[in-house]
Design a protein around this motif. Structure first.
Motif, PDB file in Angstrom:
ATOM      1  N   ILE A 147       0.859  -1.205  -0.011  1.00 40.17           N
ATOM      2  CA  ILE A 147      -0.161   0.080  -0.140  1.00 40.17           C
ATOM      3  C   ILE A 147       0.971   1.219   0.018  1.00 40.17           C
ATOM      4  CG2 ILE A 147      -1.700   1.249   1.291  1.00 40.17           C
ATOM      5  CD1 ILE A 147      -2.593  -1.269   2.454  1.00 40.17           C
ATOM      6  N   LEU A 199      -0.269  -5.178   3.485  1.00 39.79           N
ATOM      7  CA  LEU A 199      -1.334  -5.839   3.843  1.00 39.79           C
ATOM      8  C   LEU A 199      -1.177  -7.554   3.516  1.00 39.79           C
ATOM      9  CD1 LEU A 199      -4.413  -5.796   4.968  1.00 39.79           C
ATOM     10  CD2 LEU A 199      -5.235  -5.404   2.464  1.00 39.79           C
ATOM     11  N   HIS A 217      -2.467 -11.513   3.449  1.00 48.67           N
ATOM     12  CA  HIS A 217      -3.992 -12.054   3.349  1.00 48.67           C
ATOM     13  C   HIS A 217      -3.661 -13.633   3.209  1.00 48.67           C
ATOM     14  CE1 HIS A 217      -7.719 -13.139   0.746  1.00 48.67           C
ATOM     15  NE2 HIS A 217      -8.054 -13.145   2.062  1.00 48.67           N
ATOM     16  N   LEU A 265      -8.805  -8.893  10.652  1.00 48.17           N
ATOM     17  CA  LEU A 265      -7.696  -7.888  10.308  1.00 48.17           C
ATOM     18  C   LEU A 265      -6.585  -8.077  11.666  1.00 48.17           C
ATOM     19  CD1 LEU A 265      -6.044  -6.436   8.473  1.00 48.17           C
ATOM     20  CD2 LEU A 265      -7.263  -4.378   9.186  1.00 48.17           C
ATOM     21  N   TRP A 274      -6.780 -11.508   7.485  1.00 52.04           N
ATOM     22  CA  TRP A 274      -5.754 -10.546   6.901  1.00 52.04           C
ATOM     23  C   TRP A 274      -4.768  -9.937   8.066  1.00 52.04           C
ATOM     24  CZ3 TRP A 274      -6.717  -8.876   1.860  1.00 52.04           C
ATOM     25  CH2 TRP A 274      -7.828  -9.370   1.221  1.00 52.04           C
ATOM     26  N   LEU A 328      -1.968  -6.493   8.973  1.00 55.21           N
ATOM     27  CA  LEU A 328      -1.541  -5.252   8.626  1.00 55.21           C
ATOM     28  C   LEU A 328      -0.330  -4.922   9.178  1.00 55.21           C
ATOM     29  CD1 LEU A 328      -1.859  -2.520   6.780  1.00 55.21           C
ATOM     30  CD2 LEU A 328      -3.376  -1.708   8.704  1.00 55.21           C
ATOM     31  N   GLU A 381      -3.381   3.829   5.884  1.00 53.63           N
ATOM     32  CA  GLU A 381      -3.338   2.352   5.591  1.00 53.63           C
ATOM     33  C   GLU A 381      -4.584   1.377   6.425  1.00 53.63           C
ATOM     34  OE1 GLU A 381      -0.935   4.268   7.067  1.00 53.63           O
ATOM     35  OE2 GLU A 381       0.666   2.954   8.256  1.00 53.63           O
ATOM     36  N   SER A 409      -6.680  -0.783   3.754  1.00 55.00           N
ATOM     37  CA  SER A 409      -7.007  -1.929   3.902  1.00 55.00           C
ATOM     38  C   SER A 409      -8.418  -2.557   4.021  1.00 55.00           C
ATOM     39  CB  SER A 409      -6.197  -2.495   5.241  1.00 55.00           C
ATOM     40  OG  SER A 409      -5.027  -2.492   5.158  1.00 55.00           O
TER      41      SER A 409
END
Length: 341
Positions: free
Chosen positions: A16, A30, A32, A47, A73, A75, A102, A106
């Motif tokens: 990102i 990010l 996943h 997340l 996910w 971050l 961010e 996300s």
């Protein structure tokens, strides 16, 4: 997206872009977990957000959540972990609202119609709570893992420290405010020091990165703002160790306690988050309750699973943040102009 080099097969990482500051370009990352088939939508996505001087590293936790039907996910915030670029001051930020960029990006990637639960650790828990407070409807709930909601010894310490730390931050900015930290916590975790876990010591150093003065000032300001805000509009779970063991010398008791934060202060601050807060003390847990010995980790997962199952029977649509798209409310000087980063 490309295969994540730290979590390996089954995990993708997405860069990102966040523009630039005085140190150059900034990014967030990010992560996943790829899963067979499309998410059913019955269970909310999750997340993960890391703490200070940390990164998203707990593959076992992510696999557990994925097996339970969640789209998972993670971050890595700017200047942390995967997102730390050469020449940058690790963990440096002048205001926690900077992370809105961010977090907002996300959530857009995850999908506006699928608001996630934020599972956030330590300083990440403070950042997640501030986001949820200012952006109602964008997340379904908060699961906070030993969140750094208040300074040691409580609000009095924070109040006394706020002005001198801010003045020091204006002078030192990205330079450290403390000497390099001890390796006590790493000795309870990492295999190289007698712990059970393996992670990249360059991304999560044994004594932490040097602590920028600007970052400490931003954290104290974030704690002040959260304490002054109204109740959080979402269900909140707070997990923490039953005991703290803090001190200048390493002891074996630190392996079964929080060796970073004062859990009594943490729990008192958590109780003020609102009427829908569940607080659970985990005997034998470490600062990251999910990186504890098997019994404490199992208990933490059991509580998390129960809370997720009972708190979110349906999946609503996300409402767009009321703040500026993805950027929150940056700090301003008295003229109303945004402060330089």
């Amino acid at each position: 997206m490309s295969t994540d080099p730290y979590l390996g097969d089954g995990y993708e990482s997405h860069r990102i872009d966040l523009g630039a500051d005085a140190e150059g370009p900034m990014i967030a990352t990010l992560i996943h977990r790829r899963a067979p088939g499309a998410p059913t939508g019955r269970k909310p996505p999750i997340l993960l957000m890391h703490g200070w001087s940390d990164y998203v590293l707990d593959r076992e936790l992510m696999e557990h959540l994925g097996r339970n039907g969640h789209d998972v996910w993670g971050l890595d915030l700017r200047k942390h972990g995967r997102s730390l670029l050469p020449g940058q001051t690790a963990t440096e930020v002048d205001h926690l609202n900077r992370y809105d960029a961010e977090i907002g990006a996300s959530l857009r990637i995850i999908g506006r119609d699928r608001p996630p639960v934020l599972l956030a650790h330590s300083t990440g828990g403070l950042t997640a709570a501030l986001w949820a407070q200012r952006n109602p409807g964008t997340v379904r709930g908060l699961a906070l893992n030993s969140p750094w909601l208040e300074m040691h010894l409580g609000p009095v310490t924070r109040t006394l420290a706020q002005v001198p730390v801010r003045l020091l931050a204006e002078r030192l900015r990205g330079r450290p405010i403390f000497p390099l930290g001890s390796d006590h916590y790493a000795r309870t975790l990492h295999r190289d020091f007698g712990g059970a876990y393996d992670y990249d010591l360059a991304l999560k150093p044994p004594g932490g990165h040097p602590f920028p003065a600007a970052t400490l000032s931003a954290i104290i300001d974030g704690q002040r703002r959260l304490a002054a805000a109204g109740p959080l509009p979402v269900p909140v779970l707070v997990l923490h160790s039953a005991h703290s063991r803090l001190g200048p010398r390493f002891t074996e008791q630190m392996r079964r306690a929080d060796a970073v934060l004062d859990v009594r202060t943490l729990a008192a601050a958590a109780a003020g988050l609102g009427p829908r807060v569940r607080i659970e003390a985990i005997p034998g847990a470490r600062h990251d309750v999910f990186l504890s010995d098997a019994d404490a980790r199992s208990r933490a997962l059991e509580i998390l699973d129960d809370w997720l199952e009972t708190s979110f029977p349906a999946a609503p649509t996300m409402r767009a943040p009321e703040t500026a798209e993805g950027h929150g409310e940056p700090p301003q000087d008295r003229s109303g102009k945004e402060k330089p980063r």
